[in-house]
Motif scaffolding. Structure first.
Motif, PDB file in Angstrom:
ATOM      1  N   VAL A 155     -24.719  64.810  25.774  1.00 19.27           N
ATOM      2  CA  VAL A 155     -23.376  63.872  25.236  1.00 19.27           C
ATOM      3  C   VAL A 155     -22.152  64.634  26.061  1.00 19.27           C
ATOM      4  O   VAL A 155     -21.976  65.848  26.244  1.00 19.27           O
ATOM      5  N   CYS A 168     -18.316  65.100  26.073  1.00 18.00           N
ATOM      6  CA  CYS A 168     -17.024  65.208  25.260  1.00 18.00           C
ATOM      7  C   CYS A 168     -15.917  65.428  26.042  1.00 18.00           C
ATOM      8  O   CYS A 168     -16.032  66.254  27.070  1.00 18.00           O
ATOM      9  N   SER A 170     -22.778  56.381  22.065  1.00 17.03           N
ATOM     10  CA  SER A 170     -22.778  55.342  23.013  1.00 17.03           C
ATOM     11  C   SER A 170     -22.679  55.994  24.472  1.00 17.03           C
ATOM     12  O   SER A 170     -23.167  55.528  25.277  1.00 17.03           O
ATOM     13  N   GLU A 171     -21.933  57.169  24.402  1.00 14.68           N
ATOM     14  CA  GLU A 171     -21.608  57.612  25.662  1.00 14.68           C
ATOM     15  C   GLU A 171     -22.489  59.053  26.228  1.00 14.68           C
ATOM     16  O   GLU A 171     -22.005  60.157  25.548  1.00 14.68           O
ATOM     17  N   VAL A 172     -23.663  58.697  26.656  1.00 14.04           N
ATOM     18  CA  VAL A 172     -24.531  59.882  26.989  1.00 14.04           C
ATOM     19  C   VAL A 172     -24.795  59.593  28.325  1.00 14.04           C
ATOM     20  O   VAL A 172     -24.837  58.851  28.875  1.00 14.04           O
ATOM     21  N   LYS A 173     -25.538  60.714  28.679  1.00 13.11           N
ATOM     22  CA  LYS A 173     -26.430  61.046  29.957  1.00 13.11           C
ATOM     23  C   LYS A 173     -27.563  61.309  29.712  1.00 13.11           C
ATOM     24  O   LYS A 173     -27.856  62.868  29.567  1.00 13.11           O
TER      25      LYS A 173
END
Length: 490
Positions: free
Chosen positions: A118, A120, A111-114
Motif C-alpha cells: 500500500v 501512502c 484502491s491504490e496498491v502495488k
C-alpha cells in the motif's frame, strides 16, 4: 444519557478553593492504576507509588488486534512530509523511510496498491525509533483475533522477573505461563469489538486453573467496539476506555460524548469504568497542564471508578509525583460530587421491584448518609454485596470484609477470598480486607462480633473511624441480610 449528568454540589464556596487539602489514609475514593516499566519497577519506586495512592492489583494487557510496524534493525526512521512510504505485509524486509513492514495484509484491499503493498503519502514529518510501532487504520474491521496465540501462549515479557502485585503490566502477555504463575486479577482485553471476544477470552481462562476467577475488562479502542458497547458491557466485568486510540477512530469533538455515555452505562450496570490518557504531559514534566487537571476532575464527576496511567508511570520521569497529583485532583473532585442526585438517578434507573441484594445495598448507603456515618462495613464472600453498595457512590469509604470459604477441586483443599478482595481494589470507594477464614460470612453472634471488632480496629488504625463515630454494618445473620447502625464509644 441524561443531559445534566455532570454532578456538582451547589453552591461551591470560593473561599473553600483556597483551603489546603487534608491528608487521608485513603488519598481518594477513585482508584489509580499504574503501569510497570523502566522508570517504575524498582522496589523503592513501587513502594513510593503505593504510599501516595496507587491501587495494589495485577492486570495483564493483551496485544489484541493491533496493527504493528516491524523494525527489526531498530534504527531510527525519518519520514518527511509530502514524501511517500510503502506499507508491505512482508515482515522479513528491512524497515526504511521508503518501506515499512507491517503485520497485516488486509490493507491491500484499498484502491491504490502495488500488489500486496500500500502506497501512502506522508502528511507530516516524524521520526520512528525502536523495534515496534503501532499502526492505526480508522473505521475499518481488522481481521486479526482479539486474543492472539501470542497472548495465550508465547511472547516476550519485558523483564518478567520483576513481579509485584501492584500494577498493570503492559507487554506481549504470557497468559498460560506468567499469568497462571502470578494469578492475575484482571485481563485487559485490547481491541474488544464484540461480546463474543469476551466470551472467547473467558473460555480460555476457564481452562487455566485459578484464572477462572480472573475478571475480564473489555478495552474499547475503536468504532467497532463503540457500536457493540451494550452487548460488550453485559458480558465483561468492567470497561476500559482507551481514549488514545478512540481519539483516532472518532472525531476529537466526539470522544467526550462517548466517555460520558459509556461511564453512565457502566455506573448503572454496577461495573467499573476505567479512563486512560489523562496526564500525558507528566511523562516529562512535574505538573500536568491545566486542561489535563480539569480532564481528571471531569472523569471523576462523570462517575469513573479508576484512572489508568500509562506512559506517565511506564517510562515517565516522575511516576510517584504523577500518582500523587492525580490522587489529589480526584479527591478534590469527589468533594463536590453530587451524591444525592446520583443516588436518586441510580434508584430510578434500577426501578422496582429491586432485587433483595440491591435493596439492602441502597438502604445501607441511604442510612449511612442520613446518620453521617464515617464508614460502611460490609461482610461478603463473593464481593458482590460490597460492589453493589459502592455502585450507589456513598460519600464515605466502604470497608469490604471478605470472608474466605473452604473449597476443593477433589485434589486439594483451599480457601477462596484473595481474588475477591484484590478485585475490589479497582472499584471506586471500596477498600477490602481479608478476614480470618474460621469466621464464615453467615455466622452468628460471637464470631460476627469478633470479625466486626477486627474491621473496626482496622478502620481506627487507618484513621477513618474515631470515637463516637457512627458506622453502618451490612451483614448476613442466618438467612437474613441485616443493615445496622452502631455508635462507637471512647
Amino acid at each position: 444519557m441524561h443531559a445534566n449528568h455532570l454532578l456538582l454540589e451547589e453552591p461551591i464556596r470560593m473561599a473553600s478553593i483556597l483551603e489546603p487539602s487534608k491528608a487521608s489514609f485513603f488519598p481518594a475514593m477513585t482508584k489509580i492504576v499504574g503501569t510497570l516499566g523502566p522508570k517504575s519497577r524498582s522496589v523503592e519506586v513501587i513502594s513510593g507509588c503505593l504510599k501516595v495512592g496507587m491501587s495494589g492489583t495485577v492486570m495483564l494487557d493483551t496485544v489484541g488486534a493491533e496493527l504493528q510496524v516491524v523494525n527489526k534493525c531498530e534504527k531510527s526512521i525519518s519520514l518527511l512530509a509530502d514524501g511517500f512510504v510503502v506499507l508491505t505485509p512482508y515482515q522479513d524486509q528491512e524497515a526504511s523511510s521508503e518501506l515499512l513492514p507491517i503485520n497485516f495484509n488486509g490493507l491491500a484491499k484499498v484502491s491504490e496498491v502495488k500488489g500486496d503493498d500500500v502506497v501512502c503519502m506522508i502528511k507530516n514529518s516524524a521520526t520512528l525509533a525502536g523495534s515496534l510501532f503501532t499502526l492505526h487504520v480508522s473505521q475499518i474491521h481488522i481481521d486479526l483475533p482479539t486474543l492472539s496465540d501470542k497472548d495465550k501462549e508465547v511472547g516476550s515479557p519485558i523483564e518478567a522477573s520483576f513481579v509485584f502485585l501492584v500494577l498493570v503490566l503492559y507487554f506481549d502477555t504470557v497468559i498460560s505461563t506468567w499469568g497462571v504463575k502470578n494469578k492475575i486479577d484482571f485481563l485487559s482485553l485490547s481491541y474488544t469489538r464484540h461480546a463474543e471476544d469476551v466470551r472467547h477470552a473467558r473460555d480460555h481462562l476457564s481452562k487455566l486453573g485459578d484464572l477462572h476467577q480472573t475478571q475480564i475488562f473489555a478495552k474499547i479502542e475503536n468504532v467497532e467496539g463503540l457500536n457493540h458497547f451494550d452487548e460488550i458491557l453485559q458480558e465483561a466485568d468492567g470497561i476500559i476506555l482507551s481514549r488514545g486510540n478512540l481519539g483516532i477512530d472518532l472525531p476529537p469533538e466526539k470522544v467526550f460524548l462517548f466517555q460520558k455515555a459509556a461511564v453512565y452505562k457502566c455506573n448503572m450496570a454496577g461495573k467499573p469504568a476505567v479512563i486512560t490518557r489523562v496526564v500525558d504531559s507528566m511523562t516529562d514534566n512535574l505538573r500536568p497542564t491545566r486542561a489535563e487537571a480539569t480532564d481528571v476532575a471531569n472523569a471523576v464527576l462523570d462517575g469513573s471508578d479508576a484512572i489508568l496511567l500509562g506512559a506517565e508511570t511506564l517510562r515517565g520521569l516522575y511516576p510517584v509525583e504523577t500518582i500523587s497529583i492525580v490522587g489529589k485532583i480526584c479527591a478534590e473532585a469527589e468533594k463536590v460530587f453530587n451524591q444525592d442526585l446520583y443516588f436518586k438517578k441510580t434508584v430510578k434507573y434500577v426501578g422496582e421491584p429491586m432485587t433483595h441484594l440491591e435493596s439492602i445495598a441502597s438502604s445501607a448507603v441511604r442510612a449511612a448518609i442520613k446518620v453521617k456515618a464515617s464508614v460502611i462495613i460490609c461482610f461478603t464472600s463473593s464481593g458482590r454485596a460490597a460492589r453493589l453498595i459502592a455502585k450507589y457512590r456513598p460519600t464515605m469509604p466502604v470497608l469490604s470484609v471478605v470472608i474466605p470459604r473452604l473449597k476443593t477441586n477433589q485434589l486439594k483443599w483451599s480457601f477462596s477470598g484473595a481474588f475477591e478482595a484484590r478485585q475490589s481494589l479497582i472499584v471506586r470507594g471500596l477498600f477490602p480486607m481479608l478476614a480470618d477464614p474460621r469466621h464464615p460470612a453467615e455466622s452468628t453472634s460471637a464470631t460476627n462480633e469478633s470479625v466486626l471488632k477486627v474491621a473496626l480496629d482496622h478502620g481506627k488504625a487507618s484513621g477513618v473511624i474515631k470515637s463516637h463515630d457512627r458506622v453502618v454494618v451490612c451483614q448476613k445473620v442466618g438467612d437474613a441480610s441485616v443493615v445496622k447502625i452502631i455508635e462507637l464509644e471512647d
